[in-house]
Design an enzyme around this catalytic site. Structure first.
Site, PDB file in Angstrom:
ATOM      1  N   CYS A   1       4.855  -4.407  16.904  1.00 37.61           N
ATOM      2  CA  CYS A   1       4.406  -3.373  17.835  1.00 37.61           C
ATOM      3  C   CYS A   1       2.913  -3.597  18.079  1.00 37.61           C
ATOM      4  CB  CYS A   1       4.659  -1.994  17.240  1.00 37.61           C
ATOM      5  SG  CYS A   1       6.402  -1.751  16.842  1.00 37.61           S
TER       6      CYS A   1
ATOM      7  N   SER B   1      11.195   6.917   8.797  1.00 39.96           N
ATOM      8  CA  SER B   1      10.751   6.637  10.161  1.00 39.96           C
ATOM      9  C   SER B   1      11.218   5.244  10.574  1.00 39.96           C
ATOM     10  CB  SER B   1       9.219   6.701  10.218  1.00 39.96           C
ATOM     11  OG  SER B   1       8.764   6.341  11.499  1.00 39.96           O
TER      12      SER B   1
ATOM     13  N   GLU C   1       0.822  -1.202   0.000  1.00 39.17           N
ATOM     14  CA  GLU C   1       0.000   0.000   0.000  1.00 39.17           C
ATOM     15  C   GLU C   1       0.855   1.251   0.000  1.00 39.17           C
ATOM     16  OE1 GLU C   1      -3.755  -2.014   2.321  1.00 39.17           O
ATOM     17  OE2 GLU C   1      -2.500  -0.623   3.397  1.00 39.17           O
TER      18      GLU C   1
ATOM     19  N   CYS D   1       3.270   8.452   1.410  1.00 40.04           N
ATOM     20  CA  CYS D   1       3.701   7.542   2.465  1.00 40.04           C
ATOM     21  C   CYS D   1       4.045   6.216   1.787  1.00 40.04           C
ATOM     22  CB  CYS D   1       2.546   7.412   3.459  1.00 40.04           C
ATOM     23  SG  CYS D   1       2.923   6.384   4.865  1.00 40.04           S
TER      24      CYS D   1
ATOM     25  N   CYS E   1       5.555  -6.518   8.352  1.00 40.78           N
ATOM     26  CA  CYS E   1       6.685  -6.049   9.162  1.00 40.78           C
ATOM     27  C   CYS E   1       7.049  -7.155  10.142  1.00 40.78           C
ATOM     28  CB  CYS E   1       6.283  -4.782   9.927  1.00 40.78           C
ATOM     29  SG  CYS E   1       7.642  -4.042  10.849  1.00 40.78           S
TER      30      CYS E   1
ATOM     31  N   CYS F   1       0.079  -1.615  16.209  1.00 44.11           N
ATOM     32  CA  CYS F   1       0.204  -1.427  14.754  1.00 44.11           C
ATOM     33  C   CYS F   1      -0.396  -2.589  13.975  1.00 44.11           C
ATOM     34  CB  CYS F   1       1.675  -1.249  14.395  1.00 44.11           C
ATOM     35  SG  CYS F   1       1.947  -1.081  12.621  1.00 44.11           S
TER      36      CYS F   1
ATOM     37  N   CYS G   1      -2.046   6.409   9.688  1.00 41.82           N
ATOM     38  CA  CYS G   1      -0.823   5.829  10.241  1.00 41.82           C
ATOM     39  C   CYS G   1      -1.090   4.526  10.959  1.00 41.82           C
ATOM     40  CB  CYS G   1      -0.239   6.763  11.278  1.00 41.82           C
ATOM     41  SG  CYS G   1       0.814   7.951  10.558  1.00 41.82           S
TER      42      CYS G   1
HETATM   43  N1  SAH Z   1       8.193   0.931  10.889  1.00 43.16           N
HETATM   44  C1  SAH Z   1       8.432   2.310  10.946  1.00 43.16           C
HETATM   45  C2  SAH Z   1       7.632   3.118   9.940  1.00 43.16           C
HETATM   46  C3  SAH Z   1       6.182   2.783   9.714  1.00 43.16           C
HETATM   47  S1  SAH Z   1       4.967   3.186  10.875  1.00 43.16           S
HETATM   48  C4  SAH Z   1       8.211   2.821  12.345  1.00 43.16           C
HETATM   49  O1  SAH Z   1       7.666   2.097  13.147  1.00 43.16           O
HETATM   50  O2  SAH Z   1       8.613   3.942  12.621  1.00 43.16           O
HETATM   51  C5  SAH Z   1       4.653   4.935  10.829  1.00 43.16           C
HETATM   52  C6  SAH Z   1       4.217   5.485  12.191  1.00 43.16           C
HETATM   53  O3  SAH Z   1       2.880   5.098  12.550  1.00 43.16           O
HETATM   54  C7  SAH Z   1       5.088   4.975  13.316  1.00 43.16           C
HETATM   55  O4  SAH Z   1       5.415   6.013  14.198  1.00 43.16           O
HETATM   56  C8  SAH Z   1       4.180   3.972  13.971  1.00 43.16           C
HETATM   57  O5  SAH Z   1       4.587   3.700  15.278  1.00 43.16           O
HETATM   58  C9  SAH Z   1       2.848   4.656  13.895  1.00 43.16           C
HETATM   59  N2  SAH Z   1       1.701   3.779  14.121  1.00 43.16           N
HETATM   60  C10 SAH Z   1       1.652   2.439  13.982  1.00 43.16           C
HETATM   61  N3  SAH Z   1       0.418   1.995  14.286  1.00 43.16           N
HETATM   62  C11 SAH Z   1      -0.332   3.068  14.615  1.00 43.16           C
HETATM   63  C12 SAH Z   1      -1.692   3.256  14.982  1.00 43.16           C
HETATM   64  N4  SAH Z   1      -2.527   2.245  15.029  1.00 43.16           N
HETATM   65  N5  SAH Z   1      -2.093   4.504  15.243  1.00 43.16           N
HETATM   66  C13 SAH Z   1      -1.265   5.555  15.136  1.00 43.16           C
HETATM   67  N6  SAH Z   1       0.021   5.452  14.760  1.00 43.16           N
HETATM   68  C14 SAH Z   1       0.490   4.218  14.508  1.00 43.16           C
HETATM   69 FE1  SF4 Z   2       6.564  -2.420  12.088  1.00 37.31          FE
HETATM   70 FE2  SF4 Z   2       6.601   0.235  12.460  1.00 37.31          FE
HETATM   71 FE3  SF4 Z   2       4.313  -1.177  12.699  1.00 37.31          FE
HETATM   72 FE4  SF4 Z   2       6.225  -1.432  14.523  1.00 37.31          FE
HETATM   73  S1  SF4 Z   2       5.066   0.448  14.076  1.00 37.31           S
HETATM   74  S2  SF4 Z   2       5.053  -3.113  13.575  1.00 37.31           S
HETATM   75  S3  SF4 Z   2       8.063  -1.254  13.292  1.00 37.31           S
HETATM   76  S4  SF4 Z   2       5.511  -0.900  10.843  1.00 37.31           S
END
Ligand code: SAH
Ligand code: SF4
Length: 389
Positions: free
Chosen positions: A133, A216, A109, A122, A129, A136, A358
């Site tokens: 986390c 990021s 995406e 983006c 991944c 996420c 995000c």
């Molecule tokens: N893997 C990298 C980049 C992709 S995520 C990273 O983790 O930085 C882009 C941003 O969205 C990151 O800061 C991530 O922590 C945040 N993010 C992930 N899941 C989210 C959610 N459900 N709500 C808001 N932000 C989120």
């Molecule tokens: Fe991966 Fe970033 Fe999502 Fe964490 S926040 S699972 S590092 S994409």
């Protein structure tokens, strides 16, 4: 419509059915090498580069600065591949999400967020991944693999196609900025991300400057210095917690690279100054990390680091284990951070209605099984071992 109806619609192969090789994603040197192997002069690489990355040509026939026999020769051996768009979703706020299917059937995406006189893309770096986390959606995807440089570039080039920006106007481009904030951890796919971004930054081509590119990371400490030295793009760090205790839980990578090491790497990020600060992303999770005490601890933690703080209201997804902080909690948190001298914009949620916000990106909605998670842990352990070398 189910994406699986289009199983064969997408093809961004390195080589197509006729044996023609994709030129997208090759470095200049590699492109020169290809031409030499065909018996063509090396200097043609410059012209072809310009056609592909500045003019957006996908057909050798239009490359009129090349003699006809040269164009014919190229067309026999090469292609300039574009992804097929499996889905093109438009949000009521103008945000667009494209679902691109890779040759192996995996979906990727890319999300375009237009503003008045600019626009940000983006970009995804991986299918899924390996990190998990807890807040996420991408981290729950079952299958994970790195994207090739061509697949990363394809997201940018397709966006230019969609916006009709070949060649890009000098001002008011709607694709003016790139954030490596889509699916995946870019520093776990550093080689391909770096190769793609170098092509994106090349002034004879797509020409998006390093100042308009932000990468990021969740905190892959051993790769941060190299990223700064080689690419010198803006850095954003997903912090999300102010103690190791909490960060260990919501971002398992913290067990490997805890806060002190991460913040050291930030302090030492090449090129970081007050004029070029690191952005710390902080997702606001109700009752988890959003108290005034957390805000104060955050300010203490970042002391001495040229920093911006980006508060992201949590974007829930079906089955997500957390809730978004209340507006009031976000406001109080933001005020405390502001009072300490940090600009702390709250990221407005864009494209919510198309799951483009995000952390919501995830293509195939598969729940993780214990076995999948074990497999991921294994990939992660291998990655760690690689990085330790
Ligand atoms: N893997 C990298 C980049 C992709 S995520 C990273 O983790 O930085 C882009 C941003 O969205 C990151 O800061 C991530 O922590 C945040 N993010 C992930 N899941 C989210 C959610 N459900 N709500 C808001 N932000 C989120
Ligand atoms: Fe991966 Fe970033 Fe999502 Fe964490 S926040 S699972 S590092 S994409």
């Amino acid at each position: 419509m189910s994406a699986s109806n289009h199983a064969n619609a997408f093809a961004l192969p390195d080589v197509d059915a006729d044996g023609r090789k994709n030129l997208v994603g090759l470095s200049r040197e590699e492109l020169e090498g290809e031409l030499l192997s065909l018996g063509l002069e090396k200097f043609r690489a410059k012209q072809i580069w310009h056609w592909i990355y500045n003019r957006g040509a996908t057909d050798f026939g239009v490359m009129t600065t090349l003699a006809k026999p040269v164009r014919e020769r190229l067309a026999e051996a090469y292609m300039v591949a574009r992804p097929t768009v499996v889905r093109d979703l438009k949000s009521t706020d103008g945000t667009r999400k494209w679902l691109l299917r890779m040759a192996d059937g995996q979906d990727v995406e890319a999300v375009h967020i237009p503003e008045e006189d600019r626009g940000t893309l983006c970009v995804s770096s991986q299918v899924g991944c390996t990190l998990t986390c807890r807040f996420c959606h991408t981290g729950t995807q079952r299958l994970v693999r790195n994207l090739s440089a061509a697949e990363i570039l394809a997201q940018v080039m397709l966006t230019r196609d969609m916006l009709g920006e070949w060649p890009a106007p000098p001002d008011g481009r709607m694709l003016s900025n790139i954030v490596m904030m889509g699916m995946g951890e870019p520093l776990f796919n550093y080689e391909n991300v770096a190769k793609a971004l170098k092509i994106v930054m090349d002034g004879d081509g797509i020409a998006i400057s390093k100042r308009r590119i932000t990468l990021s990371t969740s905190g892959v400490v051993p790769m941060m210095k190299r990223c700064g030295e080689e690419l010198n793009v803006n850095l954003a760090v997903s912090l999300h917690a102010v103690t190791d205790e909490l960060r260990d839980i919501i971002m398992p990578i913290n067990r490997k690279y805890p806060l002190a090491e991460l913040l050291d790497a930030c302090r030492n990020y090449p090129g970081v100054t007050n004029a070029r600060r690191i952005t710390f992303e902080y997702v606001m999770l109700k009752g988890i990390n959003d108290s005034p005490a957390d805000a104060r601890a955050l300010v203490r933690l970042l002391d001495g680091i040229p920093a911006k703080i980006n508060l992201i209201p949590f974007n829930p997804w079906p089955g997500s284990p957390y809730e978004r902080s209340t507006d009031r909690a976000i406001q109080v948190f933001g005020d405390l951070v502001n009072a300490a001298g940090y600009a702390s914009p709250v990221r407005t949620t864009r494209g919510d209605d198309i799951m483009a916000a995000c952390g919501q990106l995830k293509s195939a909605s598969l729940r993780l099984t214990a076995a999948d998670r074990a497999a991921m842990e294994k990939v992660l352990a291998e990655k760690d071992a690689e990085l330790a070398v």
